[in-house]
Design an enzyme around this catalytic site. Sequence first.
Site, mmCIF file in Angstrom:
data_model
loop_
_atom_site.group_PDB
_atom_site.id
_atom_site.type_symbol
_atom_site.label_atom_id
_atom_site.label_comp_id
_atom_site.label_asym_id
_atom_site.label_seq_id
_atom_site.Cartn_x
_atom_site.Cartn_y
_atom_site.Cartn_z
ATOM 1 N N TYR A 168 6.222 -0.618 10.240
ATOM 2 C CA TYR A 168 6.040 0.199 11.440
ATOM 3 C C TYR A 168 6.433 -0.642 12.657
ATOM 4 O O TYR A 168 6.751 -1.822 12.533
ATOM 5 C CB TYR A 168 4.593 0.711 11.508
ATOM 6 C CG TYR A 168 4.269 1.627 10.355
ATOM 7 C CD1 TYR A 168 4.900 2.857 10.233
ATOM 8 C CD2 TYR A 168 3.389 1.242 9.353
ATOM 9 C CE1 TYR A 168 4.632 3.699 9.160
ATOM 10 C CE2 TYR A 168 3.117 2.074 8.270
ATOM 11 C CZ TYR A 168 3.750 3.297 8.177
ATOM 12 O OH TYR A 168 3.514 4.124 7.109
ATOM 13 N N ARG A 214 -2.851 -6.326 11.738
ATOM 14 C CA ARG A 214 -2.450 -6.353 10.336
ATOM 15 C C ARG A 214 -1.011 -6.808 10.272
ATOM 16 O O ARG A 214 -0.155 -6.322 11.035
ATOM 17 C CB ARG A 214 -2.580 -4.957 9.729
ATOM 18 C CG ARG A 214 -2.670 -5.006 8.227
ATOM 19 C CD ARG A 214 -3.071 -3.689 7.641
ATOM 20 N NE ARG A 214 -3.921 -3.946 6.487
ATOM 21 C CZ ARG A 214 -3.961 -3.200 5.410
ATOM 22 N NH1 ARG A 214 -3.238 -2.109 5.323
ATOM 23 N NH2 ARG A 214 -4.743 -3.510 4.397
ATOM 24 N N ARG A 304 -7.966 1.121 -2.067
ATOM 25 C CA ARG A 304 -8.112 2.103 -3.145
ATOM 26 C C ARG A 304 -9.453 2.027 -3.881
ATOM 27 O O ARG A 304 -10.041 3.077 -4.206
ATOM 28 C CB ARG A 304 -6.928 1.986 -4.116
ATOM 29 C CG ARG A 304 -5.607 2.400 -3.490
ATOM 30 C CD ARG A 304 -4.421 1.949 -4.328
ATOM 31 N NE ARG A 304 -4.360 0.504 -4.391
ATOM 32 C CZ ARG A 304 -3.528 -0.180 -5.142
ATOM 33 N NH1 ARG A 304 -2.672 0.474 -5.926
ATOM 34 N NH2 ARG A 304 -3.531 -1.502 -5.134
ATOM 35 N N CYS A 326 -11.048 1.408 -9.628
ATOM 36 C CA CYS A 326 -9.687 1.855 -9.316
ATOM 37 C C CYS A 326 -8.778 1.277 -10.389
ATOM 38 O O CYS A 326 -8.790 0.069 -10.640
ATOM 39 C CB CYS A 326 -9.277 1.324 -7.944
ATOM 40 S SG CYS A 326 -7.500 1.467 -7.656
ATOM 41 N N CYS A 329 -3.452 3.352 -10.486
ATOM 42 C CA CYS A 329 -2.466 4.288 -11.035
ATOM 43 C C CYS A 329 -1.546 4.831 -9.935
ATOM 44 O O CYS A 329 -0.464 5.339 -10.231
ATOM 45 C CB CYS A 329 -3.184 5.437 -11.733
ATOM 46 S SG CYS A 329 -4.232 6.407 -10.621
ATOM 47 N N CYS A 333 -4.237 9.383 -5.104
ATOM 48 C CA CYS A 333 -4.384 8.890 -3.720
ATOM 49 C C CYS A 333 -3.051 8.814 -2.998
ATOM 50 O O CYS A 333 -3.022 8.683 -1.777
ATOM 51 C CB CYS A 333 -5.089 7.534 -3.708
ATOM 52 S SG CYS A 333 -4.129 6.180 -4.394
ATOM 53 N N CYS A 343 -8.719 11.030 -5.553
ATOM 54 C CA CYS A 343 -8.650 9.863 -6.436
ATOM 55 C C CYS A 343 -8.700 10.320 -7.884
ATOM 56 O O CYS A 343 -9.526 11.167 -8.241
ATOM 57 C CB CYS A 343 -9.809 8.914 -6.140
ATOM 58 S SG CYS A 343 -9.883 7.551 -7.316
ATOM 59 N N GLN A 402 -8.450 10.027 -25.282
ATOM 60 C CA GLN A 402 -6.994 9.832 -25.178
ATOM 61 C C GLN A 402 -6.615 8.507 -24.500
ATOM 62 O O GLN A 402 -5.509 8.007 -24.685
ATOM 63 C CB GLN A 402 -6.371 10.986 -24.407
ATOM 64 C CG GLN A 402 -6.462 12.323 -25.153
ATOM 65 C CD GLN A 402 -5.639 13.398 -24.448
ATOM 66 O OE1 GLN A 402 -4.420 13.340 -24.397
ATOM 67 N NE2 GLN A 402 -6.324 14.381 -23.911
#
Length: 554
Positions: A168, A214, A304, A326, A329, A333, A343, A402
Amino acid sequence: MHPGESGYIGNLKIKNRIVMAPMISNLGNPDGSTNENHISYLEERAKGGFGLIITEYTFVNNRNSRGSVNETGIYDRKFIPKFRRLTERVHMHGAKTFMQLVHAGGKASQQYNRMRSFAPSSVDYIGTTPWELTQQDISEIIEDFVHAAKNAKDSFFDGIELHGAHGYLLSEFMSPSLNRRTDRYGGDLEGRLRFPQEVVEAIRSEIDFPVGMRISLYENGDNSYNPEYGLKIAENLKGLDYVHFSAGIFNPPGSSASFYDSRTHIYNMLPRRPAVTTMVVGSVIDLNDAERVLSGADFVAVARPSLADPYFAMKLLDNNKPIRPCIRCNQACRDLALGEVRCTVNPDTGLENSIRHYPVQKVKGHIAVSGGGIKGMEAALEAAKHGLEVTLYNKGERLGGQLLSITDKRKAIEFSKLIEYYEKALKMAGVEVVLNSENRSGIICAPDKVYPDLPEKDEIWIDSNIYKHHDQALEMAENHKVYMSRRSLSSLDRSRVLEYEKLASEKGIVFVDHAGKNFDISIVERNQYDIRSAMVSGRELIREYIERNSSHYL
Ligand SMILES: Cc1cc2nc3c(=O)[nH]c(=O)nc-3n(C[C@H](O)[C@H](O)[C@H](O)COP(=O)(O)O)c2cc1C
Ligand code: SF4
């Protein structure tokens, strides 16, 4: 350092070292204001023990800074009353909250802005070419950041985080590959840091409260910068109360690495502890990961995992409580183009506001649940939550259904953590588990859908976006010729698509257009039956059971 220790950002005391990292939720209103859905979602994480909650990226002007639909905005004072409600509700639980401010720069959405996108240089941004910012544009955007920061302060946020990562605007200026300017805003490190530095100084000159940034520790992809350069950025920017290391600009693994990448993947790349208060995010799933990050940083941020379990922080500090994990995957999300945050392993995520209107009805009695897959395990937990005594029967010797037949080894390792969670959670809930046994008289929890296996053929043509078929295709490609339609990857987020394409091409899988081909299997679903569907279905069976028998419980 223990994650439960309190710490400081500037003069602000944070009750522990665990931070909820910023995440777009799409729960806000189309104009950028917040609402009960968004507030309840964040409040739940504050209740869940996070010391600091950083809100999702929030755009600073309504001309050209917005990244996505329903992103929150703070460009106008009219938003303040509702944001005050947000900060009030987070503060009620002892957490602090910072607002993340963003100008999306060259990544600004063309659909949701009044003007075409701007960037430091007019270079290709995955198919669009933004305009190059003039000095006047730069001065206006600095003003936008100052106004936004003031509005955040007046909304009673405890600080702000400037979004200087992920490609950004601020990060574009700091990136040698995206900033090709030859004026005072480019050329060398000092020039590339000038714009972010001016933003920080302008905010500082008007407002006295914590300001962090950040930063991508490294970028991924061609001509990308490395962690030494990322560290230099952190150490050369002045006037910041903390630096929050994330990673990436466009390419995977970037920040939200999937199960193909290692845990603590960003911290692992940090060359040394920087001379500034530091926060690090990235694939921190449990106490070991958190402690690892805190051996070289002041705060650990989790994104996450807070969606998978809003009580992540509280449970991390109480080792006895199993955390719903979490599994990286990047499915539910990441489906944010038109959807709200969800989620795969937690059906409540994003729906906190609706759920709190339905308190759990407590009942008495015994129930037998048959089937130890996700659906049965979730049904058993749901029944126990309602106060029922539960016996869970599983015809095999291991719980997991499964999930036990996942063929991709890296995926199987990460997904098995979900089975471990259920084993512990069922025990804590007092559910009696009977293995190698079936009881057909209770609630039967067979999967609602089982997708067929890929047919065994020397040359196989696949047109299927079913996750199971992605795994099986990789396995078959070891000794078969595999062709796959491009739309088979339509159920994966962009990072997983790029990762999958890389793995597939290493194994010789050939991608083709689907039109005019004769495929051996063709299943393309918008909403495939997955872990989340199985959980929802298991819970539904219990609710229906309780409703059916409610007279019995009166
Ligand atoms: C749904 C979602 C939305 C995100 N939105 C933002 C955002 O608004 N701002 C930001 O800086 N990072 C955002 N990120 C990146 C996360 O903050 C975080 O860096 C990344 O997911 C890695 O941390 P994790 O492994 O704990 O999830 C987002 C990630 C996800 C999964
Ligand atoms: S959808 Fe998957 S990656 Fe995203 S938070 Fe849930 S478990 Fe983690």
